[in-house]
Write an enzyme that holds these catalytic residues in place. Structure first.
Site, PDB file in Angstrom:
ATOM      1  N   ASN A   1      35.717  81.231  61.753  1.00 20.90           N
ATOM      2  CA  ASN A   1      34.661  81.835  62.582  1.00 20.90           C
ATOM      3  C   ASN A   1      34.841  83.342  62.728  1.00 20.90           C
ATOM      4  O   ASN A   1      34.054  83.996  63.404  1.00 20.90           O
ATOM      5  CB  ASN A   1      34.607  81.184  63.963  1.00 20.90           C
ATOM      6  CG  ASN A   1      35.757  81.623  64.840  1.00 20.90           C
ATOM      7  OD1 ASN A   1      36.862  81.855  64.343  1.00 20.90           O
ATOM      8  ND2 ASN A   1      35.520  81.752  66.127  1.00 20.90           N
TER       9      ASN A   1
ATOM     10  N   ARG B   1      35.456  59.649  62.494  1.00 24.15           N
ATOM     11  CA  ARG B   1      35.644  61.090  62.676  1.00 24.15           C
ATOM     12  C   ARG B   1      36.893  61.376  63.515  1.00 24.15           C
ATOM     13  O   ARG B   1      37.660  62.288  63.226  1.00 24.15           O
ATOM     14  CB  ARG B   1      34.401  61.647  63.372  1.00 24.15           C
ATOM     15  CG  ARG B   1      34.114  63.082  63.071  1.00 24.15           C
ATOM     16  CD  ARG B   1      32.798  63.455  63.710  1.00 24.15           C
ATOM     17  NE  ARG B   1      32.440  64.832  63.439  1.00 24.15           N
ATOM     18  CZ  ARG B   1      31.499  65.477  64.108  1.00 24.15           C
ATOM     19  NH1 ARG B   1      30.822  64.881  65.060  1.00 24.15           N
ATOM     20  NH2 ARG B   1      31.226  66.724  63.820  1.00 24.15           N
TER      21      ARG B   1
ATOM     22  N   GLY C   1      36.261  64.123  71.852  1.00 22.08           N
ATOM     23  CA  GLY C   1      35.461  64.717  70.780  1.00 22.08           C
ATOM     24  C   GLY C   1      36.290  64.953  69.535  1.00 22.08           C
ATOM     25  O   GLY C   1      37.539  65.012  69.599  1.00 22.08           O
TER      26      GLY C   1
ATOM     27  N   GLY D   1      34.934  76.679  80.066  1.00 18.01           N
ATOM     28  CA  GLY D   1      34.589  77.066  78.697  1.00 18.01           C
ATOM     29  C   GLY D   1      34.389  78.570  78.552  1.00 18.01           C
ATOM     30  O   GLY D   1      34.614  79.144  77.484  1.00 18.01           O
TER      31      GLY D   1
ATOM     32  N   ARG E   1      33.537  59.027  69.986  1.00 20.51           N
ATOM     33  CA  ARG E   1      32.525  57.964  69.876  1.00 20.51           C
ATOM     34  C   ARG E   1      32.483  57.390  68.459  1.00 20.51           C
ATOM     35  O   ARG E   1      32.490  56.188  68.274  1.00 20.51           O
ATOM     36  CB  ARG E   1      31.163  58.570  70.258  1.00 20.51           C
ATOM     37  CG  ARG E   1      29.991  57.667  70.125  1.00 20.51           C
ATOM     38  CD  ARG E   1      28.730  58.399  70.539  1.00 20.51           C
ATOM     39  NE  ARG E   1      28.462  59.581  69.705  1.00 20.51           N
ATOM     40  CZ  ARG E   1      27.425  60.377  69.853  1.00 20.51           C
ATOM     41  NH1 ARG E   1      26.558  60.149  70.813  1.00 20.51           N
ATOM     42  NH2 ARG E   1      27.250  61.413  69.058  1.00 20.51           N
TER      43      ARG E   1
ATOM     44  N   LYS F   1      30.435  78.402  58.775  1.00 18.92           N
ATOM     45  CA  LYS F   1      31.876  78.347  59.056  1.00 18.92           C
ATOM     46  C   LYS F   1      32.715  77.770  57.910  1.00 18.92           C
ATOM     47  O   LYS F   1      33.886  78.097  57.785  1.00 18.92           O
ATOM     48  CB  LYS F   1      32.146  77.552  60.342  1.00 18.92           C
ATOM     49  CG  LYS F   1      31.750  78.302  61.602  1.00 18.92           C
ATOM     50  CD  LYS F   1      32.159  77.538  62.853  1.00 18.92           C
ATOM     51  CE  LYS F   1      31.842  78.336  64.105  1.00 18.92           C
ATOM     52  NZ  LYS F   1      32.362  77.707  65.320  1.00 18.92           N
TER      53      LYS F   1
ATOM     54  N   GLY G   1      33.709  70.288  65.505  1.00 22.02           N
ATOM     55  CA  GLY G   1      34.321  71.573  65.155  1.00 22.02           C
ATOM     56  C   GLY G   1      35.212  72.135  66.252  1.00 22.02           C
ATOM     57  O   GLY G   1      36.323  72.623  65.977  1.00 22.02           O
TER      58      GLY G   1
HETATM   59  P1  NDP Z   1      29.984  69.129  66.958  1.00 23.73           P
HETATM   60  O1  NDP Z   1      28.564  68.740  66.776  1.00 23.73           O
HETATM   61  O2  NDP Z   1      30.797  69.482  65.758  1.00 23.73           O
HETATM   62  O3  NDP Z   1      30.761  67.916  67.705  1.00 23.73           O
HETATM   63  C1  NDP Z   1      30.230  67.335  68.867  1.00 23.73           C
HETATM   64  C2  NDP Z   1      31.221  66.322  69.435  1.00 23.73           C
HETATM   65  O4  NDP Z   1      30.675  65.825  70.665  1.00 23.73           O
HETATM   66  C3  NDP Z   1      31.457  65.116  68.532  1.00 23.73           C
HETATM   67  O5  NDP Z   1      32.790  64.675  68.702  1.00 23.73           O
HETATM   68  C4  NDP Z   1      30.465  64.096  69.096  1.00 23.73           C
HETATM   69  O6  NDP Z   1      30.869  62.749  68.847  1.00 23.73           O
HETATM   70  C5  NDP Z   1      30.573  64.382  70.563  1.00 23.73           C
HETATM   71  N1  NDP Z   1      29.383  63.974  71.316  1.00 23.73           N
HETATM   72  C6  NDP Z   1      28.194  64.608  71.388  1.00 23.73           C
HETATM   73  N2  NDP Z   1      27.343  63.919  72.177  1.00 23.73           N
HETATM   74  C7  NDP Z   1      28.007  62.810  72.603  1.00 23.73           C
HETATM   75  C8  NDP Z   1      27.687  61.724  73.461  1.00 23.73           C
HETATM   76  N3  NDP Z   1      26.489  61.625  74.021  1.00 23.73           N
HETATM   77  N4  NDP Z   1      28.635  60.779  73.699  1.00 23.73           N
HETATM   78  C9  NDP Z   1      29.877  60.881  73.124  1.00 23.73           C
HETATM   79  N5  NDP Z   1      30.243  61.894  72.303  1.00 23.73           N
HETATM   80  C10 NDP Z   1      29.317  62.842  72.054  1.00 23.73           C
HETATM   81  O7  NDP Z   1      29.962  70.316  68.010  1.00 23.73           O
HETATM   82  P2  NDP Z   1      31.096  71.437  68.264  1.00 23.73           P
HETATM   83  O8  NDP Z   1      32.422  70.784  68.241  1.00 23.73           O
HETATM   84  O9  NDP Z   1      30.850  72.595  67.372  1.00 23.73           O
HETATM   85  O10 NDP Z   1      30.734  71.922  69.740  1.00 23.73           O
HETATM   86  C11 NDP Z   1      30.998  71.089  70.868  1.00 23.73           C
HETATM   87  C12 NDP Z   1      30.793  71.904  72.133  1.00 23.73           C
HETATM   88  O11 NDP Z   1      31.763  72.953  72.178  1.00 23.73           O
HETATM   89  C13 NDP Z   1      29.414  72.605  72.222  1.00 23.73           C
HETATM   90  O12 NDP Z   1      28.938  72.427  73.541  1.00 23.73           O
HETATM   91  C14 NDP Z   1      29.747  74.058  71.974  1.00 23.73           C
HETATM   92  O13 NDP Z   1      28.845  74.923  72.653  1.00 23.73           O
HETATM   93  C15 NDP Z   1      31.138  74.162  72.563  1.00 23.73           C
HETATM   94  N6  NDP Z   1      31.933  75.266  72.051  1.00 23.73           N
HETATM   95  C16 NDP Z   1      32.477  76.112  72.969  1.00 23.73           C
HETATM   96  C17 NDP Z   1      33.273  77.147  72.559  1.00 23.73           C
HETATM   97  C18 NDP Z   1      33.852  78.052  73.603  1.00 23.73           C
HETATM   98  O14 NDP Z   1      34.449  79.081  73.229  1.00 23.73           O
HETATM   99  N7  NDP Z   1      33.740  77.730  74.892  1.00 23.73           N
HETATM  100  C19 NDP Z   1      33.580  77.404  71.126  1.00 23.73           C
HETATM  101  C20 NDP Z   1      32.993  76.417  70.238  1.00 23.73           C
HETATM  102  C21 NDP Z   1      32.183  75.402  70.703  1.00 23.73           C
HETATM  103  P3  NDP Z   1      30.488  62.010  67.457  1.00 23.73           P
HETATM  104  O15 NDP Z   1      31.527  62.450  66.447  1.00 23.73           O
HETATM  105  O16 NDP Z   1      30.589  60.569  67.790  1.00 23.73           O
HETATM  106  O17 NDP Z   1      29.096  62.441  67.096  1.00 23.73           O
END
Ligand code: NDP
Length: 280
Positions: free
Chosen positions: A92, A159, A130, A245, A155, A71, A133
């Site tokens: 994307n 970021r 969050g 979603g 968290r 990406k 991405g």
């Molecule tokens: P990233 O890995 O870039 O980001 C994940 C985020 O979730 C971060 O902010 C992370 O926090 C947070 N996170 C993950 N686990 C925990 C936890 N246990 N406690 C607190 N915060 C947590 O992932 P993406 O942004 O790319 O994707 C996120 C979700 O979005 C995925 O499930 C993906 O499938 C979904 N998605 C859905 C789309 C749709 O069209 N419906 C399109 C794109 C994505 P930290 O920064 O602290 O690590």
């Protein structure tokens, strides 16, 4: 007659590609519209991205999606960026016009288009859980669509702060970051709350620990599998309107197809194909 045997091509470049259901969604929708367009799901490792892009241009593809891990790397091959993609810093969806490649970010557009079926983001106060991405795309696109105030709850403090700074400096919205210490109480003046984390994605059954859902507010989840997450069930029980979603994914696919072909495909066909592929 010979042109009947020549399909127009679209597709996806990612690794790993095997679990990506988008091919089922796009092929079903193209077929339902009677279009001779195909969507090819391609396994493309990072060191093959340049070859894949040249191949798509050489074969006259209309465009392609790029997913993890391309990406950001794809930016090196593009001639132009749509405004939101430029701010988000990730693409994307690539549109090919002859030799010219334009990058779009349809993750955020898909979210805002789905959101508009319930609530126009213009003038609203949003909370986004969050800062990855998905959150980045949603925050920027919602801000460009007129959201007045955006609170990023994450968290990892740095970021979240970086995303809030990006939104404040590059869009008209006011944004600030809150460090997520495990629990979060939604402020009473919130119009829209979005779970943009991966918490709750199948097979995990965990849910973001938030309280304060209210009647009338919109609660949206980026997690598409399962479609009715516990986050949405709890919001609905409190009287909130909910956005799955799946809606974001379908709207993103609709936007991609519109950019590549100029046609509006059938969202119900897409949704059914997506539900079938999640059940399979
Ligand atoms: P990233 O890995 O870039 O980001 C994940 C985020 O979730 C971060 O902010 C992370 O926090 C947070 N996170 C993950 N686990 C925990 C936890 N246990 N406690 C607190 N915060 C947590 O992932 P993406 O942004 O790319 O994707 C996120 C979700 O979005 C995925 O499930 C993906 O499938 C979904 N998605 C859905 C789309 C749709 O069209 N419906 C399109 C794109 C994505 P930290 O920064 O602290 O690590």
């Amino acid at each position: 007659m010979a042109t009947d045997f020549l399909s127009q091509l679209t597709g996806s470049f990612a690794t790993s590609a095997a679990q990506n259901p988008t091919v089922a969604v796009m092929e079903a929708a193209y077929a339902a519209a009677g279009m001779n367009v195909r969507y090819i799901n391609c396994e493309v490792p990072p060191d093959r991205l340049a070859d894949a892009v040249r191949g798509a241009i050489g074969m006259g593809w209309l465009g392609f999606n790029c997913s993890i891990p391309h990406k950001v790397a794809i930016l090196d091959y593009l001639d132009a960026l749509a405004p939101s993609a430029e701010i988000i810093g990730a693409v994307n969806c690539v549109v090919i016009d002859g030799e010219r490649l334009t990058g779009e970010n349809t993750d955020g557009q898909g979210f805002v288009n789905a959101l508009r079926t319930l609530e126009d983001p213009d003038g609203t106060s949003m909370v986004i859980l969050g800062a990855g991405g998905a959150a980045r795309a949603i925050a920027v696109e919602s801000a460009l669509a007129g959201a007045r105030r955006i609170t990023i709850v994450n968290r990892t403090r740095a970021r979240g702060a970086e995303l809030a700074e990006l939104v404040s400096s590059r869009t008209p919205a006011a944004a600030h970051a809150v460090e997520w210490m495990g629990t979060y109480d939604i402020p009473t003046d919130t119009d829209i709350i979005v779970n943009a984390t991966s918490i709750g994605f199948h097979p995990s059954t965990s849910t973001p620990d938030v309280s304060g859902f209210r009647e009338g507010m919109v609660a949206a989840d980026v997690v598409a599998n399962p479609p009715r997450t516990e986050f949405l069930q709890r919001a609905e029980a409190a009287g909130a309107r909910t956005l799955e979603g799946l809606g974001m994914l379908v709207n993103q696919a609709l936007t991609n197809a519109r950019l590549w072909t100029g046609r509006d495909l059938d969202p119900m066909v897409m949704r059914r194909a997506l539900e079938d592929s999640l059940e399979a």
